[in-house]
Motif scaffolding. Structure first.
Motif, short mmCIF file in Angstrom:
data_model
loop_
_atom_site.label_atom_id
_atom_site.label_comp_id
_atom_site.label_asym_id
_atom_site.label_seq_id
_atom_site.Cartn_x
_atom_site.Cartn_y
_atom_site.Cartn_z
N PHE A 34 -11.33 63.81 96.11
CA PHE A 34 -11.00 62.73 95.17
C PHE A 34 -11.37 63.14 93.75
N PHE A 35 -10.53 62.74 92.82
CA PHE A 35 -10.86 62.87 91.41
C PHE A 35 -10.62 61.51 90.78
N ASP A 36 -11.65 60.93 90.17
CA ASP A 36 -11.46 59.61 89.61
C ASP A 36 -11.97 59.48 88.19
N ILE A 37 -11.31 58.63 87.44
CA ILE A 37 -11.67 58.29 86.07
C ILE A 37 -11.99 56.80 86.03
N THR A 38 -13.14 56.45 85.49
CA THR A 38 -13.54 55.05 85.42
C THR A 38 -13.83 54.66 83.99
N MET A 39 -13.37 53.47 83.62
CA MET A 39 -13.64 52.94 82.28
C MET A 39 -14.05 51.48 82.42
N LEU A 40 -15.07 51.10 81.68
CA LEU A 40 -15.44 49.68 81.65
C LEU A 40 -16.01 49.35 80.28
N PRO A 41 -15.87 48.09 79.85
CA PRO A 41 -16.35 47.71 78.52
C PRO A 41 -17.87 47.68 78.47
N ASN A 42 -18.42 48.08 77.35
CA ASN A 42 -19.87 48.21 77.17
C ASN A 42 -20.45 46.87 76.73
N ILE A 43 -20.38 45.87 77.63
CA ILE A 43 -20.84 44.52 77.30
C ILE A 43 -22.11 44.22 78.09
N ASN A 44 -23.23 44.11 77.39
CA ASN A 44 -24.49 43.73 78.05
C ASN A 44 -24.82 44.63 79.24
#
Lengths: 237, 237
Positions: free
Chosen positions: B140-150
């Motif tokens: 598996f190769f995965d890219i993860t993004m999430l907002p830097n909120i709290n």
DNA sequence: AATTATTACTTGTATATACAAGTTTTTTAG
DNA sequence: CTAAAAAACTTGTATATACAAGTAATAATT
């Protein structure tokens, strides 16, 4: 209000609200009547109303926000991965289904690698194959098998579009409770090359599923091939 | 029993039972103590116990049967499609993760075709890439993004195995409430050919997801590529 | 007029109670 | 000993009540 339906009260309310959302009486973003209002409207305890709303939340029809209310989402959660959507434009009324093998009773051979119970084996297998087309172009090819347990006149029903689970729920009170699925990417074999009108080496997505229902020991077995060149396999969860 | 935890009583019971199932104190097929027993054991009303059990049912840890009891299933439902499983043999302790790009704060560019809110855009983006190996072979190769909120000290945490959602739940009280996903089959590009050590034309599965959380307006964006030659993308729902 | 405080309304949590419906165990009758 | 009946469990459904916590509209204050 719901006395003569035979269903539990919370289920009657669930079906009523679900119908109203699906018919567009409540639109996406709208607020449902508050729990106290629904309680007064239908003469139910607030707990009973909350039971119905909890199920609408679980099915993805609404989200709740403390202090505000129940907000309509407007579309149901898919069953695992089931729904489909165009990658480019909105999917209009151009979905059609061609029955490759009409529903028939067979004996079980195998179930896409999943194990079946003796009960299911004894009951025999309802088997059908469908090719689904979007704008007259073949996109999905699926094989469905389920045990022939207490399903009178099943083979008489039309099995078009995504109506299998609606049919099972409304006509036989069978609901999906969960399941397992396996996904693969592979090159199209000759059969799929023909169905999808693609060349050898074309990448195809394969989805195998064993679906649990509220009938203990009854499962639905499904295998779907998908040409994702123009349309993706789409799902909400 | 649960007074000093700060959590609601039903949530404390949920966590306690969940822990006991995950630690193997209750095994698959076992019956949990009955609702009345749990009620007496922890000094809770039966409704409160049922609230906790309902959530365990929703998460796939148990199934209930009227007249019998709560039967332990032993494994949780996956988050949409997330878990992975060997197609041939059982997956032992041979899963490892290589961080290709360590968690870092970026500005948002795009989110795999999904739209992000202004809030998320303003907060900035936590970004990382991982390659996951089974028996030292990349799958598996995965890219993860999430907002830097709290999310204080988020980039300090190790992000190995499938721990992202556990980390968010236990350290930040963030729970997954749903989402959408799109699946494609495609031929490996040069980057994936290198990661997976495969030839051109090799079929690869791509999974894009926008994941909703209990924090209104906070989403996790994820893109996974999978070489399904030996291992399938596996999920329960 | 703008800000603050209050009020009213929303869902969330928790308890107590009652009976229905389904399953398992025990008792009873043959 | 066997089989049917009864009892003792289990979860399911439903109601009534109370207060906490979060949001939105209103009233009061500056």
């Amino acid at each position: 209000m719901f006395e003569e339906s035979g269903l539990p009260l919370y289920k009657s309310l669930y079906e009523k609200l679900r119908r109203q959302i699906e018919e567009g009486i409540y639109r996406s973003g709208d607020l449902l009547p508050s729990e106290n209002e629904l309680s007064a409207l239908y003469g139910l305890a607030r707990s009973t109303v909350r039971n119905a709303l909890d199920r609408l939340v679980n099915d993805g029809f609404i989200v709740k926000q403390q202090g505000r209310g129940s907000i309509v989402k407007g579309k149901a959660k898919g069953v695992g991965i089931l729904s489909l959507k165009s990658t480019s434009s909105a999917l209009g009324g151009n979905l059609s289904t061609r029955l490759i093998v009409k529903p028939e009773i067979r004996s079980w051979k195998e179930a896409f690698g999943y194990t079946i119970s003796q009960n299911e084996r004894d009951a025999g297998c309802i088997y059908f194959e469908r090719l689904r087309l979007i704008n007259n172009r073949p996109v999905f090819f699926d094989i469905t098998m389920l045990p022939n347990i207490n399903l009178p006149r099943f083979t008489m029903h039309k099995l078009e579009n995504a109506s299998l689970f609606d049919l099972l729920r409304t006509a036989y009170q069978i609901e999906v409770t969960g399941g397992v699925q396996h996904l693969y990417a592979l090159k199209a074999n000759k059969e799929l090359q023909e169905y999808f009108q693609v060349k050898a080496g074309h990448p195809v997505l394969q989805l195998n599923r064993k679906i649990e229902t509220n009938r203990p020991g009854m499962h639905i077995y499904s295998k779907v091939f998908c040409n994702t060149q123009e349309y993706a396999l789409f799902g909400t969860f």
